[in-house]
Design a protein around this motif. Structure first.
Motif, PDB file in Angstrom:
ATOM      1  N   ILE A 105       1.218  -1.143  -0.185  1.00  0.00           N
ATOM      2  CA  ILE A 105      -0.144   0.018   0.040  1.00  0.00           C
ATOM      3  C   ILE A 105       0.507   1.436   0.231  1.00  0.00           C
ATOM      4  N   ASP A 106       1.898   0.730   1.023  1.00  0.00           N
ATOM      5  CA  ASP A 106       2.710   1.994   1.017  1.00  0.00           C
ATOM      6  C   ASP A 106       4.239   2.550   0.380  1.00  0.00           C
ATOM      7  N   THR A 107       3.882   1.782  -1.114  1.00  0.00           N
ATOM      8  CA  THR A 107       5.165   1.987  -2.250  1.00  0.00           C
ATOM      9  C   THR A 107       4.768   1.533  -3.248  1.00  0.00           C
ATOM     10  N   GLU A 108       3.274   0.617  -3.860  1.00  0.00           N
ATOM     11  CA  GLU A 108       2.357   1.109  -4.750  1.00  0.00           C
ATOM     12  C   GLU A 108       1.300   1.516  -5.438  1.00  0.00           C
ATOM     13  N   LEU A 109       1.078   2.688  -5.003  1.00  0.00           N
ATOM     14  CA  LEU A 109       0.135   3.837  -5.620  1.00  0.00           C
ATOM     15  C   LEU A 109      -0.032   4.285  -6.655  1.00  0.00           C
ATOM     16  N   ARG A 110       1.648   4.177  -6.812  1.00  0.00           N
ATOM     17  CA  ARG A 110       2.375   5.120  -8.081  1.00  0.00           C
ATOM     18  C   ARG A 110       1.542   3.891  -9.160  1.00  0.00           C
ATOM     19  N   SER A 111       2.057   3.009  -9.307  1.00  0.00           N
ATOM     20  CA  SER A 111       1.441   1.191 -10.166  1.00  0.00           C
ATOM     21  C   SER A 111      -0.085   1.809 -10.100  1.00  0.00           C
ATOM     22  N   LEU A 112      -0.957   1.826  -9.406  1.00  0.00           N
ATOM     23  CA  LEU A 112      -2.603   1.866  -9.638  1.00  0.00           C
ATOM     24  C   LEU A 112      -2.878   2.650 -11.133  1.00  0.00           C
ATOM     25  N   GLU A 113      -3.562   2.165 -11.733  1.00  0.00           N
ATOM     26  CA  GLU A 113      -4.609   3.113 -13.310  1.00  0.00           C
ATOM     27  C   GLU A 113      -5.789   3.592 -12.473  1.00  0.00           C
ATOM     28  N   GLY A 114      -5.683   5.054 -13.107  1.00  0.00           N
ATOM     29  CA  GLY A 114      -7.297   5.927 -13.845  1.00  0.00           C
ATOM     30  C   GLY A 114      -7.915   5.874 -12.822  1.00  0.00           C
ATOM     31  N   GLU A 115      -9.104   5.068 -12.526  1.00  0.00           N
ATOM     32  CA  GLU A 115      -9.874   5.241 -11.312  1.00  0.00           C
ATOM     33  C   GLU A 115     -10.011   4.685  -9.920  1.00  0.00           C
ATOM     34  N   GLN A 116      -9.010   3.092 -10.173  1.00  0.00           N
ATOM     35  CA  GLN A 116      -8.392   2.206  -9.442  1.00  0.00           C
ATOM     36  C   GLN A 116      -7.194   3.384  -8.489  1.00  0.00           C
ATOM     37  N   ARG A 117      -6.806   3.803  -9.118  1.00  0.00           N
ATOM     38  CA  ARG A 117      -5.696   4.751  -8.160  1.00  0.00           C
ATOM     39  C   ARG A 117      -6.706   6.031  -7.424  1.00  0.00           C
ATOM     40  N   ALA A 118      -7.913   6.546  -7.726  1.00  0.00           N
ATOM     41  CA  ALA A 118      -8.711   7.620  -7.199  1.00  0.00           C
ATOM     42  C   ALA A 118      -9.692   6.850  -6.183  1.00  0.00           C
TER      43      ALA A 118
END
Length: 215
Positions: A105-118
């Protein structure tokens, strides 16, 4: 390796957690996750449509758990000191018992895409707002000293999250002893009348000596 009594979906998710935490999201191909889960690579698509969905489920599951447990303790406790103590305990216990999941959770937020990241950012923001509301309530009731609630909440989160990087089960300190120490440190900075932490200070002074944290 697959664990007996666990569903295939759970085995796949556990394999993803292990590889994402060890190698990073982008360096962990689906075929390796499938192999670790004990299935053929093509079979993984019967359970998850893609690798992104695995990352989202890991993050969503544990962020929702963190949020729901904080919401429950805020309803259960009214005294600001008790709320602070239980919030610290909740954060440390979850992060030390689910190190890999919260590391992701702390390191891979950057790997989420589009609505999933939001979506995941929104879950994280909910936690921040709950903690900030708890601090603001304590300030308004004259228990906590006035301070910037956002900065204070970030400091508390950073301190408690860091425990998982050095804590080792079976070491010198138990999780509860660490929680007591962290509550003492944090509350001394927040309470208008820090003498309320005297009992915790006395208990901390009885801990056995050591040359290294967690040893």
């Amino acid at each position: 390796m697959p664990v007996e009594g666990r569903s295939m979906r759970e085995n796949i998710l556990a394999a993803a957690v292990q590889l994402f935490a060890e190698y990073g999201y982008h360096a962990a191909p689906l075929r390796d996750i499938a192999r670790l889960a004990g299935i053929q690579a093509a079979s993984i698509y019967h359970h998850y449509p893609n690798k992104q969905s695995l990352l989202v489920e890991i993050m969503e599951t544990y962020m929702k758990r963190l949020n729901s447990q904080l919401e429950t303790l805020l309803r259960t406790y009214d005294d600001p000191r008790e709320r602070l103590r239980e919030a610290i305990a909740n954060h440390i216990r979850l992060h030390t018992s689910n190190k890999a999941e919260f590391f992701i959770i702390d390191t891979e937020l950057r790997s989420l895409e589009g609505e999933q990241r939001a979506h995941i950012v929104e879950l994280r923001d909910i936690y921040d707002h709950l903690l900030q509301g708890m601090l603001q309530n304590g300030m308004e009731r004259g228990v906590f000293r006035p301070s910037d609630t956002k900065v204070t909440s970030y400091a508390v989160i950073a301190m408690c999250t860091q425990v998982s990087s050095w804590f080792h089960p079976g070491g010198r300190l138990s999780v509860q002893q660490v929680i007591d120490i962290y509550y003492q440190i944090i509350s001394q900075g927040l309470l208008l009348h820090p003498e309320g932490t005297r009992r915790l200070e006395e208990s901390v002074h009885t801990l056995p000596p050591s040359s290294a944290l967690g040893d």
